[in-house]
Design an enzyme around this catalytic site. Structure first.
Site, mmCIF file in Angstrom:
data_model
loop_
_atom_site.group_PDB
_atom_site.id
_atom_site.type_symbol
_atom_site.label_atom_id
_atom_site.label_comp_id
_atom_site.label_asym_id
_atom_site.label_seq_id
_atom_site.Cartn_x
_atom_site.Cartn_y
_atom_site.Cartn_z
ATOM 1 N N ARG A 186 1.027 -1.059 -0.099
ATOM 2 C CA ARG A 186 -0.309 -0.416 0.257
ATOM 3 C C ARG A 186 0.471 1.447 -0.291
ATOM 4 O O ARG A 186 0.642 1.913 0.136
ATOM 5 C CB ARG A 186 -0.854 -0.134 1.425
ATOM 6 C CG ARG A 186 -2.347 -1.109 1.077
ATOM 7 C CD ARG A 186 -2.877 -1.061 1.956
ATOM 8 N NE ARG A 186 -4.137 -1.740 2.145
ATOM 9 C CZ ARG A 186 -4.096 -3.327 2.766
ATOM 10 N NH1 ARG A 186 -2.988 -3.755 3.557
ATOM 11 N NH2 ARG A 186 -4.908 -3.552 2.539
ATOM 12 N N LYS A 208 4.180 11.652 -11.477
ATOM 13 C CA LYS A 208 3.449 10.736 -12.293
ATOM 14 C C LYS A 208 3.837 9.053 -12.064
ATOM 15 O O LYS A 208 4.906 9.389 -13.079
ATOM 16 C CB LYS A 208 2.397 11.685 -13.096
ATOM 17 C CG LYS A 208 1.843 12.595 -13.326
ATOM 18 C CD LYS A 208 1.301 13.024 -14.354
ATOM 19 C CE LYS A 208 0.819 12.504 -15.437
ATOM 20 N NZ LYS A 208 0.267 13.125 -16.601
ATOM 21 N N GLU A 250 11.916 17.707 -24.220
ATOM 22 C CA GLU A 250 11.331 17.930 -23.329
ATOM 23 C C GLU A 250 11.606 19.862 -22.490
ATOM 24 O O GLU A 250 10.789 20.673 -21.814
ATOM 25 C CB GLU A 250 11.105 17.429 -21.960
ATOM 26 C CG GLU A 250 10.233 16.019 -22.086
ATOM 27 C CD GLU A 250 8.983 16.911 -22.719
ATOM 28 O OE1 GLU A 250 8.182 17.596 -21.450
ATOM 29 O OE2 GLU A 250 7.887 15.240 -23.290
ATOM 30 N N LYS A 284 8.269 23.007 -14.053
ATOM 31 C CA LYS A 284 7.272 21.863 -14.120
ATOM 32 C C LYS A 284 7.201 22.039 -12.949
ATOM 33 O O LYS A 284 5.767 21.699 -12.159
ATOM 34 C CB LYS A 284 8.359 20.622 -14.550
ATOM 35 C CG LYS A 284 7.445 19.282 -14.090
ATOM 36 C CD LYS A 284 7.540 17.896 -14.673
ATOM 37 C CE LYS A 284 6.585 17.523 -14.585
ATOM 38 N NZ LYS A 284 6.636 16.182 -14.806
ATOM 39 N N GLU A 294 -3.059 16.673 -11.788
ATOM 40 C CA GLU A 294 -3.849 16.795 -13.342
ATOM 41 C C GLU A 294 -5.136 17.490 -13.044
ATOM 42 O O GLU A 294 -6.533 16.742 -14.160
ATOM 43 C CB GLU A 294 -3.575 15.758 -13.751
ATOM 44 C CG GLU A 294 -3.393 15.833 -14.935
ATOM 45 C CD GLU A 294 -2.721 14.736 -15.887
ATOM 46 O OE1 GLU A 294 -2.311 15.080 -16.836
ATOM 47 O OE2 GLU A 294 -3.053 13.632 -15.756
ATOM 48 N N ARG A 298 -1.829 21.659 -14.852
ATOM 49 C CA ARG A 298 -0.941 20.748 -14.949
ATOM 50 C C ARG A 298 -0.768 20.650 -16.147
ATOM 51 O O ARG A 298 0.085 19.496 -17.194
ATOM 52 C CB ARG A 298 -0.669 19.970 -14.161
ATOM 53 C CG ARG A 298 -0.131 18.818 -13.880
ATOM 54 C CD ARG A 298 0.131 18.403 -13.234
ATOM 55 N NE ARG A 298 1.256 17.279 -13.230
ATOM 56 C CZ ARG A 298 1.738 15.862 -11.723
ATOM 57 N NH1 ARG A 298 1.492 16.249 -11.222
ATOM 58 N NH2 ARG A 298 2.635 15.676 -12.283
ATOM 59 N N ASN A 302 1.467 18.845 -21.518
ATOM 60 C CA ASN A 302 0.873 18.455 -22.634
ATOM 61 C C ASN A 302 0.683 18.630 -24.255
ATOM 62 O O ASN A 302 0.938 18.114 -24.664
ATOM 63 C CB ASN A 302 -0.595 17.643 -22.345
ATOM 64 C CG ASN A 302 -0.707 16.663 -20.632
ATOM 65 O OD1 ASN A 302 0.590 16.184 -20.531
ATOM 66 N ND2 ASN A 302 -1.411 16.163 -20.219
ATOM 67 N N HIS A 305 1.497 16.790 -26.573
ATOM 68 C CA HIS A 305 1.506 15.221 -26.690
ATOM 69 C C HIS A 305 0.425 14.489 -27.228
ATOM 70 O O HIS A 305 0.694 13.095 -27.177
ATOM 71 C CB HIS A 305 1.709 15.277 -24.500
ATOM 72 C CG HIS A 305 2.911 15.248 -24.564
ATOM 73 N ND1 HIS A 305 3.917 16.178 -24.125
ATOM 74 C CD2 HIS A 305 3.646 14.238 -23.373
ATOM 75 C CE1 HIS A 305 5.207 15.721 -24.127
ATOM 76 N NE2 HIS A 305 5.074 14.277 -22.809
ATOM 77 N N HIS A 309 1.682 11.593 -28.808
ATOM 78 C CA HIS A 309 1.367 9.564 -27.504
ATOM 79 C C HIS A 309 0.304 9.325 -29.086
ATOM 80 O O HIS A 309 1.346 8.141 -29.328
ATOM 81 C CB HIS A 309 0.062 10.243 -26.693
ATOM 82 C CG HIS A 309 1.094 10.401 -25.502
ATOM 83 N ND1 HIS A 309 0.072 10.699 -24.365
ATOM 84 C CD2 HIS A 309 2.055 10.111 -25.257
ATOM 85 C CE1 HIS A 309 0.959 11.010 -23.856
ATOM 86 N NE2 HIS A 309 2.283 10.848 -24.359
ATOM 87 N N HIS A 321 10.666 8.976 -27.239
ATOM 88 C CA HIS A 321 9.441 10.430 -26.358
ATOM 89 C C HIS A 321 9.926 11.722 -26.778
ATOM 90 O O HIS A 321 8.880 11.991 -27.119
ATOM 91 C CB HIS A 321 9.517 9.770 -24.749
ATOM 92 C CG HIS A 321 8.222 11.007 -24.431
ATOM 93 N ND1 HIS A 321 6.914 10.916 -25.074
ATOM 94 C CD2 HIS A 321 8.059 11.957 -23.535
ATOM 95 C CE1 HIS A 321 6.103 11.353 -24.113
ATOM 96 N NE2 HIS A 321 7.361 12.576 -23.491
#
Length: 412
Positions: A186, A208, A250, A284, A294, A298, A302, A305, A309, A321
């Site tokens: 957990r 993330k 990035e 960031k 998000e 946030r 992207n 992106h 993607h 990427h």
């Protein structure tokens, strides 16, 4: 408390408020010792270890990351440390973060042989028990099967609720190990040690984590804030040139989102890499502090992106990427011009920078309808609508969810 006019709950509220006010200052200190579970002798020992380690070495730069709904005890806030040689000084730093029964150091079969031994040596010099764990390298292994294998390695190592998990490697390692740390027993404390430029300025910061499914990237994951992010720019010396350039995508994206100064520095050349990394991380941090889960702002991270993607998926993840992000951001710039949101000169400046950085700016030769279909499975869409982050100027972007299919196909 006899005779006090305020209840225990009132005092707790006042203390929580005071701590929240002070947290940014606390986390701006690059060197710290958590004394909550230490004896006086242990506290002195850890303080002296930090002093001896950094007395004649440059103290790392520290960027605090604050989570508005987190607290000190739960690790909602943490520091990003940036400094050359940090890899060999992790022992005293991690010893100051808490008292750990076992430290699970996870790396892949590329980065592990390069740097894991140095990290282990530093940790063991502080008396920490280290369990070396491994995973195969590459996006193709960013799967639930890899996470399951890490669980088994953790169990074999005897990792319990008083343990600490370290992710040493690039973005894939950080995402997979972070997800494993978030879900094993957990949730165990996590430290991110990114060794690629892409991971340093993007995936290691913000909490993330996740893995891919056949239907798309990062469709299974969790938000897991680290206890610390330790960035050693010297690890970039072993990074292949193509991967370094992919990371620059990035960095450039950060400049477009929130730092015209960073964008201009990139146009002028890579003259101060440590400053460039810090500035990209700072962009960031500003965004994730305002929106840790998000739910709003946030989404600007992207930029490019939605296109990227789809390109990655159609390439069966053979595209790096950063390469996909470069092409996706160029496409976003062209789309912004077509929709009247961005001057053509700004879009051209974006394309020219990516080209200058050695990144692709010609969109891949995929069927536009196939790209659109790949976009519709993107988890970042809002209901049935796709979200596009589009540049308005250098340092200013906006999220749009009313872009027509016809406008997107025209760009492709």
């Amino acid at each position: 408390l006899q005779g006090a006019t305020e209840s225990i709950e009132d005092w707790q509220t006042r203390l929580d408020t005071l701590l929240a006010q002070r947290q940014p200052t606390y986390w701006s200190f690059p060197l710290s010792v958590d004394t909550s579970r230490l004896t006086k002798d242990q506290t002195v020992e850890r303080v002296l270890a930090l002093w001896e380690t950094f007395a004649e070495e440059a103290v790392p730069d520290a960027l605090p990351v604050m989570s508005p709904d987190g607290d000190y005890a739960r690790g909602g806030s943490y520091a990003v440390l940036i400094g050359e040689g940090l890899l060999d000084r992790l022992g005293p730093l991690l010893n100051g973060l808490g008292h750990w029964t076992t430290v699970a150091l996870v790396s892949d079969d590329v980065v592990g042989p390069l740097y894991a031994g140095r990290v282990v040596a530093s940790l063991e010099s502080m008396g920490l028990k280290v369990a070396r764990c491994s995973m195969p390298a590459g996006e193709v292994h960013k799967t639930l099967d890899t996470v399951s294998d890490l669980y088994n390695q953790f169990l074999t190592a005897g990792l319990d609720r008083s343990g600490l998990v370290l992710a040493l490697g690039g973005g894939v390692v950080g995402d997979v190990v972070g997800f494993a740390a978030a879900t094993y027993m957990r949730g165990l404390p996590l430290v991110q040690i990114p060794t690629t430029l892409l991971a340093m300025v993007d995936s290691s910061v913000g909490g993330k984590t996740g893995v891919d499914l056949p239907a798309g990237k990062n469709l299974v994951g969790a938000f897991k804030q680290p206890k610390l992010v330790a960035i050693d720019p010297l690890t970039l010396s072993t990074l292949p040139g193509a991967d370094f350039r992919a990371g620059l995508a990035e960095v450039a994206k950060a400049g477009i989102i929130g730092s015209p100064e960073l964008f201009a520095q990139l146009e002028d050349g890579l003259k101060d890499l440590s400053w460039i990394i810090r500035e990209a991380v700072a962009v960031k941090v500003d965004v994730v502090e305002a929106d840790p889960y998000e739910r709003g702002r946030r989404a600007v991270l992207n930029l490019g992106h939605t296109f990227a993607h789809a390109f990655e998926r159609l390439s069966h993840y053979q595209l790096r990427h950063g390469e996909a992000v470069a092409m996706g951001t160029v496409a976003a710039g062209r789309l912004a011009v077509d929709l009247g949101h961005c001057p053509p000169a700004v879009s051209q400046r974006i394309s020219s920078l990516f080209d200058h950085l050695g990144l692709p700016i010609t969109l891949p030769n995929y069927d536009p309808e196939a790209v659109w279909d790949a976009m519709t499975s993107d988890k970042k869409k809002q209901g049935k609508r796709l979200r596009f982050v589009l540049p308005l100027d250098i340092g200013q972007v906006e999220v749009f969810d009313d872009v027509s299919r016809e406008a997107v196909l025209a760009v492709l």
